[in-house]
Motif scaffolding. Structure first.
Motif, PDB file in Angstrom:
ATOM      1  N   MET A   1       0.798  -1.216   0.000  1.00 41.63           N
ATOM      2  CA  MET A   1       0.000   0.000   0.000  1.00 41.63           C
ATOM      3  C   MET A   1       0.837   1.275   0.000  1.00 41.63           C
ATOM      4  O   MET A   1       0.571   2.207  -0.747  1.00 41.63           O
ATOM      5  CB  MET A   1      -0.950   0.011   1.207  1.00 41.63           C
ATOM      6  N   ILE A   2       1.864   1.322   0.857  1.00 37.85           N
ATOM      7  CA  ILE A   2       2.710   2.507   0.986  1.00 37.85           C
ATOM      8  C   ILE A   2       4.147   2.097   0.706  1.00 37.85           C
ATOM      9  O   ILE A   2       4.659   1.145   1.301  1.00 37.85           O
ATOM     10  CB  ILE A   2       2.602   3.125   2.394  1.00 37.85           C
ATOM     11  N   TRP A   3       4.803   2.831  -0.196  1.00 40.38           N
ATOM     12  CA  TRP A   3       6.192   2.559  -0.565  1.00 40.38           C
ATOM     13  C   TRP A   3       7.087   3.659  -0.003  1.00 40.38           C
ATOM     14  O   TRP A   3       6.656   4.803   0.177  1.00 40.38           O
ATOM     15  CB  TRP A   3       6.329   2.483  -2.084  1.00 40.38           C
ATOM     16  N   PHE A   4       8.357   3.299   0.255  1.00 41.08           N
ATOM     17  CA  PHE A   4       9.267   4.293   0.815  1.00 41.08           C
ATOM     18  C   PHE A   4      10.713   3.901   0.545  1.00 41.08           C
ATOM     19  O   PHE A   4      11.018   2.764   0.176  1.00 41.08           O
ATOM     20  CB  PHE A   4       9.045   4.448   2.326  1.00 41.08           C
ATOM     21  N   ASN A   5      11.601   4.853   0.737  1.00 36.83           N
ATOM     22  CA  ASN A   5      13.037   4.611   0.814  1.00 36.83           C
ATOM     23  C   ASN A   5      13.543   5.410   2.006  1.00 36.83           C
ATOM     24  O   ASN A   5      12.739   5.772   2.880  1.00 36.83           O
ATOM     25  CB  ASN A   5      13.731   4.969  -0.507  1.00 36.83           C
ATOM     26  N   ASN A   6      14.830   5.709   2.066  1.00 37.49           N
ATOM     27  CA  ASN A   6      15.315   6.393   3.266  1.00 37.49           C
ATOM     28  C   ASN A   6      15.054   7.895   3.250  1.00 37.49           C
ATOM     29  O   ASN A   6      15.324   8.582   4.240  1.00 37.49           O
ATOM     30  CB  ASN A   6      16.813   6.122   3.483  1.00 37.49           C
ATOM     31  N   ARG A   7      14.496   8.413   2.166  1.00 35.67           N
ATOM     32  CA  ARG A   7      14.298   9.861   2.061  1.00 35.67           C
ATOM     33  C   ARG A   7      12.852  10.277   1.813  1.00 35.67           C
ATOM     34  O   ARG A   7      12.495  11.440   1.989  1.00 35.67           O
ATOM     35  CB  ARG A   7      15.165  10.418   0.935  1.00 35.67           C
ATOM     36  N   ALA A   8      12.004   9.371   1.342  1.00 34.75           N
ATOM     37  CA  ALA A   8      10.651   9.759   0.943  1.00 34.75           C
ATOM     38  C   ALA A   8       9.704   8.577   1.078  1.00 34.75           C
ATOM     39  O   ALA A   8      10.127   7.419   1.194  1.00 34.75           O
ATOM     40  CB  ALA A   8      10.653  10.268  -0.501  1.00 34.75           C
ATOM     41  N   SER A   9       8.407   8.866   1.027  1.00 37.10           N
ATOM     42  CA  SER A   9       7.369   7.836   1.015  1.00 37.10           C
ATOM     43  C   SER A   9       6.241   8.309   0.120  1.00 37.10           C
ATOM     44  O   SER A   9       6.046   9.503  -0.089  1.00 37.10           O
ATOM     45  CB  SER A   9       6.853   7.552   2.432  1.00 37.10           C
ATOM     46  N   TRP A  10       5.496   7.335  -0.418  1.00 32.56           N
ATOM     47  CA  TRP A  10       4.392   7.694  -1.308  1.00 32.56           C
ATOM     48  C   TRP A  10       3.319   6.613  -1.258  1.00 32.56           C
ATOM     49  O   TRP A  10       3.590   5.434  -1.071  1.00 32.56           O
ATOM     50  CB  TRP A  10       4.881   7.903  -2.742  1.00 32.56           C
ATOM     51  N   GLY A  11       2.091   7.047  -1.413  1.00 28.29           N
ATOM     52  CA  GLY A  11       0.979   6.122  -1.421  1.00 28.29           C
ATOM     53  C   GLY A  11       0.741   5.572  -2.810  1.00 28.29           C
ATOM     54  O   GLY A  11       0.810   6.288  -3.807  1.00 28.29           O
ATOM     55  N   SER A  12       0.469   4.286  -2.885  1.00 21.35           N
ATOM     56  CA  SER A  12       0.155   3.650  -4.157  1.00 21.35           C
ATOM     57  C   SER A  12      -1.251   4.047  -4.600  1.00 21.35           C
ATOM     58  O   SER A  12      -2.014   4.683  -3.857  1.00 21.35           O
ATOM     59  CB  SER A  12       0.241   2.130  -4.007  1.00 21.35           C
ATOM     60  N   ALA A  13      -1.608   3.637  -5.817  1.00 25.92           N
ATOM     61  CA  ALA A  13      -2.991   3.812  -6.266  1.00 25.92           C
ATOM     62  C   ALA A  13      -3.952   3.114  -5.314  1.00 25.92           C
ATOM     63  O   ALA A  13      -5.041   3.616  -5.016  1.00 25.92           O
ATOM     64  CB  ALA A  13      -3.142   3.272  -7.685  1.00 25.92           C
ATOM     65  N   ASN A  14      -3.539   1.961  -4.807  1.00 25.74           N
ATOM     66  CA  ASN A  14      -4.368   1.201  -3.858  1.00 25.74           C
ATOM     67  C   ASN A  14      -4.566   1.998  -2.575  1.00 25.74           C
ATOM     68  O   ASN A  14      -5.649   1.987  -1.983  1.00 25.74           O
ATOM     69  CB  ASN A  14      -3.711  -0.137  -3.546  1.00 25.74           C
ATOM     70  N   TYR A  15      -3.516   2.702  -2.135  1.00 28.86           N
ATOM     71  CA  TYR A  15      -3.609   3.554  -0.946  1.00 28.86           C
ATOM     72  C   TYR A  15      -4.682   4.614  -1.141  1.00 28.86           C
ATOM     73  O   TYR A  15      -5.495   4.881  -0.228  1.00 28.86           O
ATOM     74  CB  TYR A  15      -2.253   4.202  -0.676  1.00 28.86           C
ATOM     75  N   GLU A  16      -4.690   5.248  -2.309  1.00 36.87           N
ATOM     76  CA  GLU A  16      -5.656   6.318  -2.543  1.00 36.87           C
ATOM     77  C   GLU A  16      -7.082   5.785  -2.520  1.00 36.87           C
ATOM     78  O   GLU A  16      -7.997   6.451  -2.017  1.00 36.87           O
ATOM     79  CB  GLU A  16      -5.368   7.025  -3.860  1.00 36.87           C
TER      80      GLU A  16
END
Length: 834
Positions: free
Chosen positions: A525-540
């Motif tokens: 659902m939610i993807w990230f790395n060590n600097r940022a995160s973002w919601g997937s289409a499924n998250y929305e």
């Protein structure tokens, strides 16, 4: 007892009202499709009956499921920036690990496990010679620091005399903060320091040097800016994205990692058992006294994020905590059950102690432990799940009943949640549901990961469930992808969940989090790395549903899309999965008796096309796949236009983990059916359908394949009916004739705002011009609209989020009005009743 959440309904309604008020502030006009696109429209009707009363929707309807998979905890939600902070990584846990994984040494250093250790649970420590230093690389590309922000360093150290630790933050370009000098002396003591970053970097390293011989353990670096500024806290951006969902519950600490691993106990003679199943008492208390354990998903977990932190996070976001404890029967492809009565009794007592830890007064034994950790008030636990995806239904249920009886005797207000195994259908599923029904279990946890088509086909899944039987907790589900087409299919399915809210009481997409550099499972659902995160289409999609639930269903109906499906068509195929197998005597015969294909492999295999991995060769009149490590080694033959035929093949397993994969209806590498004999580590057989690469199970039974035995496999395809025979006996049959309906809707009512919420999913590439009849309801002429619309293959990434909600206003609303729902869209209309 009540099955509703512990937080008041008004709190959730206020949150939803805040969202819709924002929508009004940024409203723009909704326009109809331009004439140039007028031909790409399909007509529908939605008819609402506001005088009828549908199912009540509990406040628990939607929540989140957290499992430490894809580095979701360490390197993820848990804000610790140092990897392997206590030098506990081991080759026994992961072949690529050593106690110095993620560390580099300048000088002389040795990891030691002896009587000088910090404590029995934290066995390894680093012996660092005078003049030497070590540096930690953190996760992903390195330790992320931001200019102007503060970072808290700590270490446990022991020295034979006085000395100084030099602690630095740096990257390849130089220092990232002023170096700190920490005076150390004597036995194990915790030392701290604080950095303020002077530059931003994603590639930082934490370095610790010493002027004297020193022993180091629990080398830690935390951002001061954690979620709610809590010590031993959570990464702010990830926690806030979860909070923004407004989840009603948090299921934790996982699924497969809970009931897998060693069932052995800790003992003074054996020491700490690595790969031990997840046990809550290992995860509480001071972090330096918590164990590091091998994770089912292939890496180590520090337990810095433990049960106390899970409870605290659930409370912080206003969610009901829902822990899962092991039932001493493994699942997730494993088949073991303990017969150790003492161990079973201990786990049952541990579960009772867990409830006391959560709910007991500060004067109780485990309530006192909670209070000493900083939370004297109870956490108000109401639901607890025993077990997860067990493959041995009778063995699991016998043990579940022991847990259930003990819990209900001491804590009758706790809802004890059972489960139905690892799939949405099959013998295990049916057996567990029978056992759950027969014994009056209150709630059953279902799990399934299927193709988008399955979700479009199964909107009615819960329409015929027994209203007097156990309620459903849909604890894990996803449509096997993070493209918008996946989210659309899930949204269509969710309208069915809401329509059946009298049966489905809780639902959570899974998994929740994924570090893009450490992925064991997709989608997430939610993807990230060590600097940022973002919601997937499924998250929305999840966020849109979770923040616009409503309090009851308003009955409604809609027209459907004409079904244009014909017979099952496609070529045939042979494959293996982590197995060497031989195939022979392939025959494909049309329904009228005409021969379409015959191959006894007395010559070559020129009629077969290799589309997968693996190594195929003709040997001694058989077609043999020899690579026991390769997965999906598909070879195909025939015409994709074939239909109504009989397939025969003789198969023999040579070696490996599983059995045979015999395919039919093969259109291409992502679209086919196959009979998976001896799958899932040779524990069951199933028919699976692949659509655009995503698989769904159509039929499943426990079954294994014997090595060296030849099996006669026959598959008969007639129209959309398929019959399967094994060694001349009917194994099973199915009819794949459910339409994948792309237009789905549900209507709910929000008691606080008096809004009708019309929720429409149009999962097709044409607009849906829709006549909406509100059944005489008196409504305001202006509605608030939230729309998710994008290309079906669009995927949200760190730098591009094409799937983003757009808010607008619709005028001209009346008891009857027309609205055109965009192609590939999810639309929520909030219409105020007058």
């Amino acid at each position: 007892m009540s099955r509703t959440t512990t937080r008041p309904r008004a709190a959730r309604s206020r949150w939803r009202l805040g969202l819709t008020a924002t929508a009004c502030l940024v409203a723009t006009a909704v326009v109809a499709p331009s004439p140039a696109h007028a031909e790409a429209v399909t007509d529908y009707t939605i008819t609402v009956d506001p005088s009828a009363r549908g199912a009540e929707i509990d406040d628990t309807m939607y929540g989140v499921f957290f499992e430490d998979i894809n580095r979701a905890a360490d390197g993820g939600l848990y804000a610790e920036l140092v990897q392997n902070r206590s030098f506990e990584y081991s080759t026994a846990d992961n072949g690529s690990y050593t106690p110095l994984t993620s560390w580099t040494v300048d000088g002389t250093a040795e990891v030691v496990d002896d009587d000088g250790r910090l404590n029995d649970r934290n066995r390894n420590y680093l012996s660092l010679a005078a003049g030497s230093s070590v540096a930690n690389a953190g996760y992903n590309t390195g330790i992320r620091v931001e200019a102007g922000k503060r970072y808290d360093f700590s270490v446990w150290a022991r020295t034979p005399g006085r000395g100084t630790l030099t602690v630095a933050l740096r990257d390849a370009a130089g220092t990232l903060a002023s170096t700190r000098q920490v005076a150390v002396r004597g036995d194990w003591t915790k030392y701290t320091a604080t950095f303020t970053a002077t530059r931003t970097s994603n590639r930082g390293r934490l370095a610790v040097g010493t002027t004297t011989d020193a022993a180091l353990d629990m080398v830690s670096l935390f951002p001061r800016d954690t979620y709610r500024n809590q010590p031993n806290g959570l990464r702010r951006d990830l926690a806030e994205k979860i909070e923004a969902l407004d989840p009603a519950f948090v299921r934790f600490p996982g699924g497969c990692l809970v009931n897998t691993g060693s069932m052995e106990d800790y003992s003074e003679s054996s020491g700490w058992q690595r790969k031990r199943s997840y046990q809550w008492k290992d995860t509480i208390g001071p972090v330096e006294e918590r164990a590091t354990n091998a994770n089912f998903w292939g890496y180590n977990q520090s337990y810095g994020l433990g049960y106390y932190e899970y409870f605290r996070f659930a409370e912080d976001i206003g969610a009901m905590p829902l822990p899962v404890v092991p039932a001493l029967v493994t699942g997730c492809g494993q088949n073991r059950a303990t017969d150790d009565e003492a161990l079973l009794q201990r786990h049952i007592q541990d579960t009772l102690d867990l409830i006391e830890f959560a709910n007991g007064p500060a004067t109780s034994t485990w309530g006192k432990v909670r209070a000493e950790m900083g939370h004297p008030r109870p956490f108000r636990l109401t639901h607890l799940a025993v077990g997860n995806e067990e493959n041995l239904p009778d063995a699991f249920f016998a043990r579940f009943q022991r847990f259930r009886a003990a819990i209900e005797a001491e804590y009758p207000d706790i809802t004890v949640v059972s489960n139905s195994g690892p799939d949405d259908t099959g013998t295990t599923f049916d057996r567990l549901w029978q056992l759950n029904r027969d014994t009056g279990v209150e709630m059953v946890d279902e799990h399934y990961y299927n193709s988008p088509q399955w979700f479009l086909q199964n909107n009615d899944r819960y329409d015929d469930y027994d209203r007097g039987g156990p309620q459903v907790f849909l604890g894990e589900y996803a449509s096997q992808g993070n493209a918008f087409k996946n989210a659309l299919a899930e949204a269509a399915f969710m309208t069915g969940l809401e329509r059946n809210a009298d049966v489905v009481k809780l639902a959570s997409y899974a998994p929740l989090l994924a570090n893009e550099d450490y992925v064991q499972w997709r989608p997430d659902m939610i993807w990230f790395n060590n600097r940022a995160s973002w919601g997937s289409a499924n998250y929305e999609v999840q966020k849109l549903f979770m923040t616009n639930v409503g309090d009851r269903v308003v009955p409604s109906t809609a027209t459907t899309t004409p079904d244009v499906s014909g017979p099952i068509t496609g070529a045939v195929g042979l494959s293996t999965w982590a197995t060497s197998a031989a195939y022979d005597d392939v025959r494909v015969t049309a329904a009228d008796g005409a021969t379409l294909l015959t191959d006894d492999f007395s010559g070559d295999a020129s009629r077969w096309t290799h589309t997968g991995t693996g190594s195929w060769t003709v040997r001694d009149g058989e077609y043999v796949q020899t690579d026991t490590a390769a997965e999906n080694t598909m070879v195909t033959a025939g015409d994709p236009a074939w239909h109504d035929y009989d397939l025969h093949v003789r198969a023999t397993k040579k070696s490996g983990n599983e059995g045979f994969l015999v395919a039919f209806g093969v259109k291409d590498t992502g679209n086919y059916y196959w009979w998976n004999l001896g799958g899932w580590n040779n524990t069951q057989s199933a028919v699976e359908q692949a659509v655009d690469g995503g698989k769904s199970t159509l039929l499943a039974k426990p079954h294994s394949v014997e090595t060296g035995r030849a099996y006669d496999i026959d598959i008969q395809v007639r129209g959309r009916q398929v019959s399967l025979h094994l060694d001349g006996e009917l194994w099973g049959s199915f009819t794949d004739d459910k339409p994948a309906e792309p237009f789905r809707q549900v209507v709910t009512e929000d008691d606080r705002t008096n809004d009708l919420i019309v929720k429409v999913v149009n999962a097709q590439s044409v607009a849906a011009r829709t006549a909406v009849d509100l059944g005489g309801a008196r409504v305001a002429s202006r509605a608030r609209v939230t729309t998710l619309a994008a290309g079906p293959d669009d995927v949200n990434t760190e730098t591009d989020t094409p799937v983003t909600p757009v808010t607008s206003a619709l005028t001209g609303v009346a008891e009857k009005f027309t609205y055109t729902f965009p192609a590939n869209s999810v639309t929520f209309l909030r219409i105020a009743r007058r």
